[in-house]
Each structure stands twice: as C-alpha cells, then as structure tokens.
Design an enzyme around this catalytic site. Structure first.
Site, short mmCIF file in Angstrom:
data_model
loop_
_atom_site.label_atom_id
_atom_site.label_comp_id
_atom_site.label_asym_id
_atom_site.label_seq_id
_atom_site.Cartn_x
_atom_site.Cartn_y
_atom_site.Cartn_z
N GLY A 10 0.82 -1.21 0.00
CA GLY A 10 0.00 0.00 0.00
C GLY A 10 0.85 1.25 0.00
N ALA A 11 0.61 2.12 -1.00
CA ALA A 11 1.37 3.38 -1.07
C ALA A 11 0.50 4.53 -0.58
CB ALA A 11 1.87 3.63 -2.49
N GLU A 170 -16.52 17.64 5.58
CA GLU A 170 -15.57 18.28 4.65
C GLU A 170 -16.11 18.25 3.22
OE1 GLU A 170 -11.62 16.55 5.46
OE2 GLU A 170 -11.23 18.36 6.62
N ASP A 297 -4.93 2.64 8.61
CA ASP A 297 -6.34 2.32 8.83
C ASP A 297 -6.57 0.82 9.05
OD1 ASP A 297 -6.81 4.98 8.50
OD2 ASP A 297 -8.03 4.82 6.70
N ALA A 313 -4.66 10.00 9.02
CA ALA A 313 -3.38 10.08 8.32
C ALA A 313 -2.28 10.44 9.33
CB ALA A 313 -3.45 11.14 7.23
N LYS A 376 -4.35 24.07 8.58
CA LYS A 376 -4.51 22.73 7.99
C LYS A 376 -3.56 22.58 6.78
CE LYS A 376 -8.18 19.40 6.95
NZ LYS A 376 -7.27 18.44 6.47
P1 FAD Z 1 -4.41 5.13 2.60
O1 FAD Z 1 -3.76 6.45 2.69
O2 FAD Z 1 -5.86 5.07 2.27
O3 FAD Z 1 -3.60 4.26 1.53
C1 FAD Z 1 -3.87 2.92 1.23
C2 FAD Z 1 -3.06 2.57 -0.02
O4 FAD Z 1 -3.16 1.18 -0.28
C3 FAD Z 1 -3.57 3.27 -1.29
O5 FAD Z 1 -2.48 3.73 -2.04
C4 FAD Z 1 -4.32 2.17 -2.03
O6 FAD Z 1 -4.33 2.34 -3.45
C5 FAD Z 1 -3.49 0.96 -1.64
N1 FAD Z 1 -4.24 -0.30 -1.69
C6 FAD Z 1 -5.44 -0.57 -1.15
N2 FAD Z 1 -5.80 -1.84 -1.37
C7 FAD Z 1 -4.78 -2.41 -2.07
C8 FAD Z 1 -4.54 -3.70 -2.58
N3 FAD Z 1 -5.41 -4.70 -2.41
N4 FAD Z 1 -3.40 -3.92 -3.26
C9 FAD Z 1 -2.48 -2.93 -3.44
N5 FAD Z 1 -2.65 -1.69 -2.95
C10 FAD Z 1 -3.78 -1.43 -2.28
N6 FAD Z 1 -6.81 12.06 8.38
C11 FAD Z 1 -6.13 13.06 8.98
O7 FAD Z 1 -5.26 12.78 9.83
N7 FAD Z 1 -6.34 14.37 8.67
C12 FAD Z 1 -7.23 14.75 7.72
O8 FAD Z 1 -7.40 15.94 7.46
C13 FAD Z 1 -7.97 13.73 7.07
N8 FAD Z 1 -8.84 14.06 6.09
C14 FAD Z 1 -9.49 13.06 5.39
C15 FAD Z 1 -10.34 13.44 4.35
C16 FAD Z 1 -11.01 12.46 3.64
C17 FAD Z 1 -11.93 12.87 2.51
C18 FAD Z 1 -10.83 11.09 3.97
C19 FAD Z 1 -11.57 10.01 3.17
C20 FAD Z 1 -10.00 10.71 5.00
C21 FAD Z 1 -9.32 11.69 5.72
N9 FAD Z 1 -8.44 11.37 6.77
C22 FAD Z 1 -7.74 12.37 7.42
C23 FAD Z 1 -8.18 9.96 7.12
C24 FAD Z 1 -6.91 9.50 6.37
O9 FAD Z 1 -7.01 9.79 5.00
C25 FAD Z 1 -6.65 8.01 6.55
O10 FAD Z 1 -6.67 7.69 7.92
C26 FAD Z 1 -5.28 7.67 5.94
O11 FAD Z 1 -5.30 7.88 4.53
C27 FAD Z 1 -4.89 6.23 6.25
O12 FAD Z 1 -3.63 5.97 5.70
P2 FAD Z 1 -3.27 4.51 5.19
O13 FAD Z 1 -1.85 4.55 4.77
O14 FAD Z 1 -3.69 3.51 6.19
O15 FAD Z 1 -4.23 4.29 3.94
P1 NAD Z 2 -16.61 8.45 10.90
O1 NAD Z 2 -16.78 7.08 11.45
O2 NAD Z 2 -15.73 9.38 11.62
O3 NAD Z 2 -18.04 9.14 10.72
C1 NAD Z 2 -19.12 8.46 10.17
C2 NAD Z 2 -20.42 9.12 10.59
O4 NAD Z 2 -21.50 8.42 9.98
C3 NAD Z 2 -20.65 9.06 12.10
O5 NAD Z 2 -20.99 10.33 12.55
C4 NAD Z 2 -21.79 8.05 12.24
O6 NAD Z 2 -22.62 8.33 13.36
C5 NAD Z 2 -22.52 8.26 10.92
N1 NAD Z 2 -23.36 7.11 10.55
C6 NAD Z 2 -23.08 5.80 10.70
N2 NAD Z 2 -24.13 5.05 10.28
C7 NAD Z 2 -25.08 5.90 9.83
C8 NAD Z 2 -26.37 5.74 9.26
N3 NAD Z 2 -26.91 4.53 9.08
N4 NAD Z 2 -27.05 6.83 8.89
C9 NAD Z 2 -26.53 8.08 9.05
N5 NAD Z 2 -25.32 8.29 9.60
C10 NAD Z 2 -24.58 7.23 9.98
O7 NAD Z 2 -16.10 8.24 9.38
P2 NAD Z 2 -15.43 9.28 8.38
O8 NAD Z 2 -16.01 10.63 8.52
O9 NAD Z 2 -15.44 8.61 7.07
O10 NAD Z 2 -13.94 9.35 8.89
C11 NAD Z 2 -13.09 8.17 8.83
C12 NAD Z 2 -11.82 8.45 9.61
O11 NAD Z 2 -11.06 9.45 8.93
C13 NAD Z 2 -12.09 8.98 11.00
O12 NAD Z 2 -11.15 8.46 11.88
C14 NAD Z 2 -11.89 10.48 10.87
O13 NAD Z 2 -11.44 11.07 12.07
C15 NAD Z 2 -10.82 10.55 9.80
N6 NAD Z 2 -10.98 11.82 9.06
C16 NAD Z 2 -10.35 12.90 9.59
C17 NAD Z 2 -10.50 14.12 8.97
C18 NAD Z 2 -9.80 15.33 9.55
O14 NAD Z 2 -9.06 15.17 10.51
N7 NAD Z 2 -9.99 16.51 8.99
C19 NAD Z 2 -11.28 14.24 7.81
C20 NAD Z 2 -11.92 13.10 7.31
C21 NAD Z 2 -11.76 11.89 7.96
#
Ligand code: FAD
Ligand code: NAD
Length: 399
Positions: A10-11, A170, A297, A313, A376
C-alpha cells in the site's frame, strides 16, 4: 547472511512514509525493499473531498511514486494484493505473482463500512480513491445536465450525504461551494438544489467539541445544507434513501460517508480483526507475528482510557516512523530494546470549503475560519516536505 527482504503493502500515508523513511535511513544494499500498490502513484486521501466535489482537479491529489521513491533503493511494484500468507511469508497479487518477505508492513488503508445497510454498496458512492472521486465529480455534473433535459426530475438536483463525520462535513463544505458554479454553468435556479446531510448520532461530528460542531453546522446551514440529525439511513435504493423514521428522500446521488473499516485483504488473510482492523501490539505488530507490522487504517490501537484511536493520516504517518526506527535497529542488529509506539497527537482540523475550517490544535486551542484553514494547509505542507521536499510542496499547495 542474506539481505533481509522488506515488503511494504500500500502506497498510502503509512506505506509511503515507511518507504521514504527506509530509503533515507538505510544504506544501499542493507535491505531489499519493495513497495507494492494498486497504482503507480500515491494519493492524498485527506484531500479527496475536494476533487469529489469538483473544487480541485484530481491530479493535484496524485503524486507519482517515481517523484518520491528512489528506485535504486526501493523496488516499486504496481499490483493489487490479494492475500497475505503469513505461514510461508508470501504475498499473492491478483496478476498471479507471489512476493516473499522477511519483514512485512501492511498499509492497505480502508474500505467503506456499510454496517450491512441494504442497498448501500450497490447504490451509493464513496470517497476512497482517485478513481472513486473522478466518478463522483462526473456524476454530479451529469446530474445538472440531465435536469436541464428533464426539468421535472428534482431528484437529479437532490444530493444526500450519509454520515456527518469528518469526511461528510468536509465534502459538504466543498459541494456547497461548487453548486453556485454548476448552477451558473448549466443555467439552473439554485433554489431547486437540495443537499441533505443525514446523521445517525445525536450530533454531527459525534464526540467532537460542541462549539466547533456548532460552528461547522451553522456555517454549512447558512449556505443551504439541510441537516437531519439523529436520523439513521435504513436503506439505500436506486431512487434515494429511506430513513429510520420511514421518510424517503428521492435522490440520484447518495454519497456514503458513514465510516470505514480496515482493508478486507487483512481479514481474508486470516488475521484476527475488529471492523477489519488488527489489534496490534505496542510495536505495531500483528499478534503472533513478530515480523508483520500493521499500520494506518488497518491497525487498531487504544488510548489510556481503552478507547480506540480514530484512524487518521496523522497517526498512520507516526506509526510508519516508529516502524522505520524499529526495523532499522533490527536490520543493523543494534542492541535496541524496541521502541513502543506512542501517538503524539497534534490536534484535529477540518476544512469547510475554500478558506474555511475549524478544529483544535495542540489538543486545546480552538481555531475557526481562515486561520484554521491555513493551519490545515501547514500540516499538509509539512507532510509533503517530508516525502518530497520543497519542490513537491510548491507544486501541490495552493492557498
Ligand atoms: P491510505 O492512505 O488510504 O492508503 C492505502 C493505499 O493502499 C492506497 O495507495 C491504495 O491504493 C493501496 N491499496 C489498497 N488496497 C490495495 C490492494 N489490495 N493492493 C495494493 N494496494 C492497495 N486524516 C487526517 O489525519 N487528517 C485529515 O485531514 C484527514 N482528512 C481526510 C479526508 C477524507 C476525505 C478522507 C476520506 C479521510 C481523511 N483522513 C484524514 C483519514 C486518512 O485519509 C486516513 O486515515 C489515511 O489515509 C490512512 O492511511 P493509510 O496509509 O492507512 O491508507
Ligand atoms: P466516521 O466514522 O468518523 O463518521 C461516520 C459518521 O457516519 C458518524 O458520525 C456516524 O454516526 C454516521 N453514521 C453511521 N451510520 C449511519 C447511518 N446509518 N445513517 C446516518 N449516519 C450514519 O467516518 P469518516 O467521517 O469517514 O472518517 C473516517 C476516519 O477518517 C475517521 O477516523 C476520521 O477522524 C478521519 N478523518 C479525519 C479528517 C480530519 O481530521 N480533517 C477528515 C476526514 C476523515
């Protein structure tokens, strides 16, 4: 002694931080390092809500691996991991190839958690990769075009975001900023566009500071978002969602942001999981597997009160740094008692659209508005600096 083989899966934030850390900390030929990922690029998952709404081009959230990985030190394999076989220390890829390892780092990220809600998998979009957000953005544009050709169909202009956690909030911030632009482009009356945020818990952003939650909700409501709080989604169909109250919202666009679970590959490979995440030991190792590190994750870690840390992240990067440090010591045979992983949380900041944000820094100071948004971006810049230097920061960061 033969050169130890380190395999990183995973990258993402965890995998790339491990690969870059090892390439910086180990000398040439000290280890045979391979990074396997689905794509030949790293993507900034934390930015994906922007290209999903169409407020940022998707390519800006992409970083080609050859820009950050020194391929003289780390072999990059583009491939999809199918199964980890920890008994014989191999990993099978979908194309039939098999890679072996002495040390494995699993950073495969997450899958959407649908809680078995009927129809969600089939009918809802989710924000999880570059390809998924291309689809969401194109679909939203297509809905506006479809409405212009069929002006009775208000479901084309109705958008449902399921789950008001950080991802949902977001994305709402971006979508509500994009709508006026779409209305102008397609000549649509803005009052016809409905955006619903549906949340099961008694509050949006459950468990977060109430002043900050109020700020975010007021800001989004003032721009037209309609919140339905304490109202779980019970079913998703091709025509919209059905809520636990029995109400149906007709919509051709449901984006599910209701939570995540660890990659299904980990569970399929026989590791014991809770919501797809492995409860790792203090050195990020899977129980019973001293050479398998699980980060990001896919890993489950707990705070002093026994509550799980949310997968972020921020934590993924810190976990990777800890693994790099311990692996370097292993490989050099340095007499080190392994260093346990202790998260050093910097706070939580969320964006609420361009120039808007809110959150907590240094775990106590609350920030609102532009200053939160800038802070941020500062965090993003620090990460980019670490993996790709100033050039990458200048290429990617826009204020
Ligand atoms: P990821 O960064 O998701 O990377 C997983 C990698 O594995 C990817 O490159 C994918 O292509 C690869 N992969 C997956 N399956 C396979 C497979 N079977 N074979 C080969 N490669 C594979 N966290 C924060 O701390 N601050 C934030 O502001 C924040 N904002 C977010 C906003 C959004 C919209 C989302 C969705 C999440 C946010 N998060 C934030 C949460 C954060 O993005 C994740 O917790 C973080 O990316 C996890 O890192 P990771 O390395 O575990 O997985
Ligand atoms: P989350 O689990 O944090 O939030 C999911 C939300 O969906 C919860 O509020 C939950 O009560 C709601 N929900 C669950 N079942 C439902 C249903 N049946 N109907 C309606 N609502 C329902 O998930 P996320 O927002 O995808 O975040 C995933 C992870 O990524 C978290 O750890 C979060 O902290 C992190 N993240 C961080 C940031 C940031 O730091 N800026 C941004 C995005 C994500």
């Amino acid at each position: 002694m033969s050169t130890p083989k380190i395999l990183i899966l995973g990258a993402g934030y965890g995998g790339v931080s491990t690969a870059v850390g090892l390439q910086n900390k180990l000398n040439h030929n000290e280890a045979d390092i391979t990074l396997v990922s689905k794509h030949d690029y790293h993507y900034l998952t934390t930015w994906l809500h922007e290209p999903a709404a169409g407020t940022m081009p998707a390519h800006r959230a992409k970083i080609y691996l050859d820009e950050i990985i020194d391929q003289k030190k780390v072999n990059v394999v583009k491939g999809t991991v199918q199964l980890i076989n920890s008994a014989d220390q191999t990993v099978a890829l979908e194309d039939g190839s098999v890679l072996s390892y002495d040390y494995l780092i699993v950073g495969l990220g997450s899958d959407p958690e649908t809680f078995g809600i009927e129809g969600l998998k089939e009918n809802a979009f989710s924000i999880r990769s570059i390809n998924s957000v291309y689809k969401i953005k194109e679909h939203i544009d297509y809905m506006f075009a479809s409405f212009k050709n069929d002006p009775d169909r208000l479901d084309y202009l109705t958008f449902v975001i399921g789950g008001a956690g950080f991802t949902g909030i977001e994305f709402l911030g971006e979508l509500v900023n994009r709508v006026p632009e779409l209305c102008r482009e397609f000549d649509v009356d803005p009052s016809l566009v409905q955006i619903y945020s549906i949340e099961a818990a008694p509050s949006a952003l459950p468990g977060f500071d109430t002043d900050l939650v109020e700020y975010a909700m007021n800001m989004l409501e003032s721009k037209g978002i309609q919140f339905k709080i304490n109202t779980p989604i019970k079913q998703c169909t091709a025509d919209g969602v059905i809520l636990a109250t029995g109400e149906e919202i007709k919509s051709k666009t449901v984006v599910w942001t209701g939570g995540v679970r660890g990659s299904s590959v980990v569970e399929k490979s026989g590791f014991e999981v809770m919501r797809g995440r492995v409860k790792v030991d203090e050195y990020m190792r899977a129980p019973g597997h001293d050479n398998v590190f699980i980060i990001g994750d896919c890993a489950l870690i707990f705070n002093d009160e026994g509550r799980p840390y949310p997968p972020t992240a921020q934590i993924s990067i810190q976990e990777a740094e800890n693994v790099v440090r311990n692996l370097k010591a292993f490989i050099r045979g340095e007499k080190l008692t392994l260093v346990p992983f202790v998260p050093a949380l910097q706070g939580t900041l969320a964006s609420l659209g361009k120039g808007e944000g809110m959150g907590i820094v240094m775990n106590k100071k609350k920030m609102f508005g532009l200053s939160a948004a800038i802070m941020k971006k500062g965090g993003d810049a620090r990460y980019l600096m670490k993996i790709g230097g100033l050039g990458l920061v200048l290429k990617k960061i826009r204020l």
